[in-house]
Design a protein around this motif. Structure first.
Motif, mmCIF file in Angstrom:
data_model
loop_
_atom_site.group_PDB
_atom_site.id
_atom_site.type_symbol
_atom_site.label_atom_id
_atom_site.label_comp_id
_atom_site.label_asym_id
_atom_site.label_seq_id
_atom_site.Cartn_x
_atom_site.Cartn_y
_atom_site.Cartn_z
ATOM 1 N N ILE A 108 -2.152 -1.744 -3.525
ATOM 2 C CA ILE A 108 -2.020 -1.295 -4.904
ATOM 3 C C ILE A 108 -1.837 -2.497 -5.827
ATOM 4 O O ILE A 108 -1.021 -3.372 -5.559
ATOM 5 C CB ILE A 108 -0.809 -0.351 -5.050
ATOM 6 N N VAL B 252 -12.343 -2.207 -2.841
ATOM 7 C CA VAL B 252 -12.296 -0.969 -2.059
ATOM 8 C C VAL B 252 -13.387 0.009 -2.486
ATOM 9 O O VAL B 252 -13.832 0.832 -1.696
ATOM 10 C CB VAL B 252 -10.904 -0.306 -2.208
ATOM 11 N N LYS B 253 -13.818 -0.094 -3.733
ATOM 12 C CA LYS B 253 -14.831 0.832 -4.241
ATOM 13 C C LYS B 253 -16.118 0.672 -3.449
ATOM 14 O O LYS B 253 -16.594 -0.429 -3.218
ATOM 15 C CB LYS B 253 -15.088 0.587 -5.717
ATOM 16 N N LYS C 229 -8.086 1.954 -8.383
ATOM 17 C CA LYS C 229 -8.552 1.490 -7.078
ATOM 18 C C LYS C 229 -9.148 0.090 -7.244
ATOM 19 O O LYS C 229 -9.947 -0.132 -8.145
ATOM 20 C CB LYS C 229 -9.609 2.446 -6.524
ATOM 21 N N PHE D 77 -5.314 1.462 0.657
ATOM 22 C CA PHE D 77 -5.630 0.176 0.042
ATOM 23 C C PHE D 77 -4.374 -0.413 -0.587
ATOM 24 O O PHE D 77 -3.396 0.287 -0.827
ATOM 25 C CB PHE D 77 -6.743 0.315 -1.010
ATOM 26 N N ASP E 208 0.818 -1.215 0.000
ATOM 27 C CA ASP E 208 0.000 0.000 0.000
ATOM 28 C C ASP E 208 0.851 1.265 0.000
ATOM 29 O O ASP E 208 0.392 2.342 0.358
ATOM 30 C CB ASP E 208 -0.944 -0.001 1.204
#
Length: 80
Positions: free
Chosen positions: A44, A68-69, A64, A42, A5
């Motif tokens: 990557i 996570v969305k 993203k 978050f 992250d």
């Protein structure tokens, strides 16, 4: 570079200024390196990172992850 992250940006700055006049000649040189490390909320996905450098501007695009969305909920505003 990206790890987990963490996004790390490394660079080097160089500039040179030369002034010539009738009585003198002056040259200034500045240089140095820098590092910036950013921790993101978050993990990557390294396959979905792109960077471009144009006219002195560095742009980094990080997708993203779908996990996570968050769902977007529209709220209607009622006038009184």
């Amino acid at each position: 570079s990206v790890t987990g992250d963490t996004l790390t940006i490394k660079g080097e700055k160089k500039s040179e200024k030369e002034t010539k006049d009738k009585n003198y000649w002056s040259t200034e040189r500045n240089f140095g390196s820098f590092t910036r490390t950013l921790e993101l909320p978050f993990e990557i996905d390294t396959a979905k990172v792109e960077a471009t450098f144009d006219k002195g501007v560095l742009k980094i695009h990080i997708a993203k992850p779908a996990s996570v969305k968050k769902e977007v909920k529209k709220i209607t505003v009622k006038a009184a």
